[in-house]
Design an enzyme around this catalytic site. Structure first.
Site, mmCIF file in Angstrom:
data_model
loop_
_atom_site.group_PDB
_atom_site.id
_atom_site.type_symbol
_atom_site.label_atom_id
_atom_site.label_comp_id
_atom_site.label_asym_id
_atom_site.label_seq_id
_atom_site.Cartn_x
_atom_site.Cartn_y
_atom_site.Cartn_z
ATOM 1 N N ALA A 92 0.930 -1.249 -0.219
ATOM 2 C CA ALA A 92 -0.010 0.042 0.038
ATOM 3 C C ALA A 92 0.941 1.288 -0.022
ATOM 4 O O ALA A 92 1.275 1.662 1.029
ATOM 5 C CB ALA A 92 -0.810 0.009 1.240
ATOM 6 N N ALA A 93 1.402 1.470 -1.195
ATOM 7 C CA ALA A 93 2.472 2.294 -1.305
ATOM 8 C C ALA A 93 2.410 3.825 -1.089
ATOM 9 O O ALA A 93 3.087 4.597 -0.777
ATOM 10 C CB ALA A 93 3.311 1.980 -2.470
ATOM 11 N N PRO B 275 1.385 7.651 -0.404
ATOM 12 C CA PRO B 275 1.963 8.531 -1.495
ATOM 13 C C PRO B 275 3.400 8.330 -1.681
ATOM 14 O O PRO B 275 3.755 8.922 -2.521
ATOM 15 C CB PRO B 275 1.716 9.999 -0.802
ATOM 16 C CG PRO B 275 1.796 9.639 0.510
ATOM 17 C CD PRO B 275 1.317 8.494 1.025
ATOM 18 N N GLY C 68 6.203 7.797 0.641
ATOM 19 C CA GLY C 68 7.144 8.108 1.568
ATOM 20 C C GLY C 68 7.977 7.037 1.986
ATOM 21 O O GLY C 68 9.303 7.001 2.072
ATOM 22 N N ASP D 156 1.594 -1.580 4.949
ATOM 23 C CA ASP D 156 1.479 -0.530 5.880
ATOM 24 C C ASP D 156 -0.314 -0.519 5.599
ATOM 25 O O ASP D 156 -0.508 0.374 4.697
ATOM 26 C CB ASP D 156 1.887 0.803 5.436
ATOM 27 C CG ASP D 156 1.575 1.934 6.217
ATOM 28 O OD1 ASP D 156 1.322 3.186 5.866
ATOM 29 O OD2 ASP D 156 1.429 1.866 7.479
ATOM 30 N N CYS E 43 -1.469 2.969 11.349
ATOM 31 C CA CYS E 43 -1.606 4.365 11.977
ATOM 32 C C CYS E 43 -2.828 4.416 12.895
ATOM 33 O O CYS E 43 -3.484 5.265 13.281
ATOM 34 C CB CYS E 43 -1.374 5.394 11.121
ATOM 35 S SG CYS E 43 -2.655 5.569 9.879
#
Lengths: 187, 636
Positions: free
Chosen positions: B332-333, B335, B337, B402, B459
């Site tokens: 899930a790349a 944006p 970072g 992520d 997150c």
């Protein structure tokens, strides 16, 4: 994704030659360190949805199982073909050009921001300029700290530059890194 | 009584009133006897008045009892009656500053008393002084008792609002200062519950009221407040909620493909940016305090020298620790970072598959990759769950997931999370995360020379999305948790409130909170794939082992074997199951008895001996199975 055919390859190489001159062979033949294999392969050009990518062969091999619709990007994008079939270089190939550029121009700090907003380079903003630039040559624009900022076409030759008034255009910018902020959607 | 409460606040001021009013109080000395009788009557007092009186009484030596007498509300009314003829205007002031008058009255009494002493004989003086000492001692005791009672009554002063009061409040627009005061009071009561609680109110009532108030004051919905209250003790909860209100400092990461942190810091300082290295755990991070130029629009940013990224986003990539020339998948790349950080760590060697499901986010991903000079990335647009089919199973060295989550850890960035998340949202994202994690595990090659790791991060601070997902993966695939390499986080929950019991190795996962680490709420877990077969792990340490291993075939057959797997896979699985079953039986036989033994007496030598025996039997079983497998293959 497919390799470029003859016509397309000549178009791409012509554009690149304007900026790099004989250094073009560096671009085409440099060994690549990408890819999980230990032997360095080469770089090649691939076309996907009218975009031309400069990518290492090992990556190409492993991207073949991704469908054309789902493949978005490979390696570095260097340019796009327009609907009418002409080829334009885009800002993403700036790093590649900067490494192999023949003609360079350095900007004074005061006019950096102006170029980043998309304006052309004026004589008053010129810091340094390489010799032997002719009109119509491809030029890469750097800041004084050697950060590549943009590339474009020379409007005057180096000799003419010396004689011009401060507001005359020296380089017509084709693409600058300010585009990453101004036109992120159009890249 | 309202006037009295005003009086409390102005009690101190009242003491400083001009002495002129003293004379008017001369009529009071006759009341002393009556007021002595009233000393013991402490009921029905106005607590605030008392508190003021008591504090001042402890200062006075003589005639303290008289002061306390004047604490009596009856005393006040008496005064008022008497003062009436003297000073009508003083009535109101008396009502406003009852303390002032009482103090002054007390001083008048002092003077009177001293006159008396000087008049009487020596023996009288002695007697009187003894009496006065006794009274003083008694008074001090009373003062202590009153102090204690005062404190209790002050807490009593804070009552939970009744239903009528609540209804009234609900009708009016919320009164923020009073809400805040009430929140603080409840926190204070809860932190010292035994002594400060009100009779008849349970802890639950206080907590319910706190939830309502927090929800109104800070803007959370009921579900989220309930979850937070369950997860944190009250004081920490307040810290967390306060931390969610403020933004975290802006961080940036140096792009080591193009520059070094030192050089970049120098350049930015010249431009007028006030920055510092991020922490000792990061060599590429910088934190920006303030800046004269927009930090996201400098020529260096556009040239790809750095990336604006929150500090918590460094953590999963640091845990992943990709090596050069590896195959890494970022599921899930956008944006980009973390993907660019991975590329920088790999120095543009190897290959990164950057996948992103949502099309609008692909643009920012490709733009960032190109800007930062990443040349070893392939960007594709798939649903993460399909990736193993596309990229191949057991092909990647490391995978970073992520996962998309509810975002409860980044409330400081996005306030809408406070009100928009519900239990169904959490459940949905939890299901998606479980599927994605299984897909990630399937993509990794367990036999990779340098890797075989999966890093899962969110997150979010919800247990459903963090520990529960990892626990699920531990049960469904042959993976185990390894230390993340991030020492400064809090270990993940192994059990929670009796509702959840996870695998004990979950304490190797890490949780980060804004009020502790000054970064967004985050969760990181690092898994290592033990084998490429799809079987669930055999030797586990939870008490659920007994149930699990008694039916390995059933669960594995149902859940893990996708239909399209080839024959080889099924053969392998059967083999591994055969391996598992005899082991498990022995485990079953041993584990319960072992546990009982251990509890009775902890004898190290015995434990070691039995472990050795176990290993022997396992080895024999494995050898037997090897022989058995050859027979099995010939049969099939």
């Amino acid at each position: 994704m497919r390799p470029l055919d003859e016509k397309e390859t000549t178009q791409v190489f012509e554009k690149l030659f304007k900026f790099t001159g004989n250094n073009l062979k560096n671009i085409v033949e440099s060994p690549s360190h990408e890819g999980p294999d230990s032997n360095p392969g080469r770089y090649c050009f691939r076309l996907n949805k009218n975009r031309v990518y400069y990518v290492s062969e090992s990556l190409v091999k492993r991207a073949t199982n991704i469908k054309r619709d789902n493949l978005v990007s490979l390696g570095t994008l260097i340019g796009k073909f327009t609907k009418n079939g002409s080829f334009h270089l885009t800002i993403q190939c700036l790093n590649l050009l900067a490494a192999n550029a023949k003609h360079k121009v350095w900007l004074k700090p005061t006019s950096e921001m102006s170029v980043l907003y998309g304006n052309n380079v004026l004589k008053g903003g010129l810091g340094r300029i390489t010799e032997n630039i002719n009109m119509g040559d491809g030029v890469v624009v750097f800041s004084m700290s050697d950060v590549p900022l943009a590339f474009g076409v020379a409007a005057r030759s180096t000799q003419d530059c010396r004689k011009m008034e401060p507001n005359a255009i020296v380089v017509i910018i084709q693409a600058d890194i300010g585009a990453y902020l101004r036109m992120e959607d159009e890249l | 009584m309202g006037a009295v409460s005003l009086g409390k606040k102005r009690g101190k001021a009242s003491e400083k009133h001009p002495p002129g009013k003293k004379q008017k109080r001369d009529s009071f000395p006759a009341k002393s006897s009556r007021k002595e009788g009233i000393v013991s009557n402490l009921d029905g007092q106005n607590a605030k008045k008392k508190q003021k009186k008591v504090s001042s009484s402890s200062k006075r030596s003589k005639k303290d009892d008289i002061l306390s007498d004047s604490d009596v509300s009856d005393g006040e009314t008496e005064e008022q009656e008497d003062v009436g003829p003297d000073s009508g205007s003083d009535m109101s002031s008396d009502g406003d500053d009852p303390f002032k008058d009482h103090f002054l009255q007390g001083s008048d009494e002092e003077e009177k008393g001293s006159d008396l002493d000087s008049d009487s004989d020596v023996s009288d003086i002695e007697e009187k002084s003894r009496a006065i000492d006794k009274e003083k001692a008694r008074e001090e005791e009373d003062a202590e008792a009153e102090l204690q009672l005062n404190i209790k009554e002050e807490a009593d002063e804070f009552r939970l609002p009744t239903e009528e009061e609540l209804e009234e409040e609900a009708r009016q627009p919320p009164d923020l200062p009073s809400l805040q005061r009430r929140i603080k009071e409840i926190v204070r009561v809860l932190s010292n519950f035994k002594s400060l609680r009100q009779e008849g109110e349970t802890r639950k009532d206080y907590i319910e009221q706190l939830k309502l108030d927090l929800g109104t004051y800070y803007g959370y919905n009921d579900f989220l407040i309930e979850v937070l209250v369950e997860m944190f003790p009250v004081v920490e909860l307040m810290e967390l909620i306060e931390a969610f209100e403020k933004p975290r400092p802006i961080c940036l990461r140096t792009n080591t493909l193009k520059t070094r942190r030192r050089d970049l810091a120098g350049i930015l300082l010249n431009r007028g940016v006030n920055l510092d290295p991020l922490s000792k755990w990061s060599k590429v991070g910088l934190v920006v305090y303030d800046s004269q130029v927009p930090i996201g629009a400098t020529p260096e940013y556009m040239a790809g020298y750095y990336m604006l990224q929150s500090a918590s986003s460094f953590l999963p990539v640091m845990a992943l620790a990709p090596q050069e020339k590896e195959r890494v998948v970022d599921m899930a790349a956008a944006p980009g970072g973390k993907t660019t950080y991975i590329a920088a760590l790999m120095k543009n060697s190897g290959i990164i598959y950057a996948n992103e499901m949502k099309e609008p986010r692909l643009k920012s991903l490709t733009a960032n990759l190109n800007r930062m000079g990443v040349t070893n990335a392939i960007v594709c647009n798939y649903d993460g769950r399909e990736l193993p089919k596309v990229l191949g199973r057991n092909t990647a060295d490391r995978v970073l997931l992520d996962a998309p989550c509810s975002g409860t850890g980044v409330i400081s960035k996005d306030e809408s999370v406070k009100t928009s998340k519900d239990l169904t949202d959490i459940r949905n994202s939890s299901n998606l995360q479980k599927e994605l994690l299984l897909a990630a595990i399937d993509m990794v090659d367990a036999n990779s020379k340098s890797g075989g790791y999966i890093v899962y991060s969110t997150c979010s601070i919800m247990i459903h999305e963090n520990e529960a997902v990892i626990d699920y993966a531990l049960k469904k695939r042959n993976v185990k948790l390894v230390p993340c390499g991030l020492d400064f986080g809090r270990p993940g929950f192994v059990r929670f409130r009796g509702q959840y019991r996870f695998h004990p190795s979950l304490e190797k996962t890490r949780r980060f909170y804004p009020h502790v680490h000054n970064m967004d709420g985050f969760f990181v877990a690092k898994l290592k794939k033990m084998s490429n077969s799809m079987a669930a792990p055999t030797v586990t340490e939870t008490s659920e082992v007994v149930e699990q291993t008694s039916e390995p075939t059933a669960s594995d057959d149902e859940g893990d074997v996708p239909q399209h797997l080839g024959k080889e896979h099924t053969v392998k699985k059967n083999v591994s199951l055969k391996n598992n079953v005899p082991k498990d039986e022995k485990e079953n036989n041993r584990k319960p008895t072992r546990k009982r033994k251990d509890r009775k007496r902890f004898n190290r030598e015995e434990v070691m001996k039995s472990r050795e025996e176990k290993r022997e039997t396992l080895r024999e079983a494995y050898r037997a199975q090897k022989a058995g497998r050859k027979k099995g293959e010939s049969v099939e």
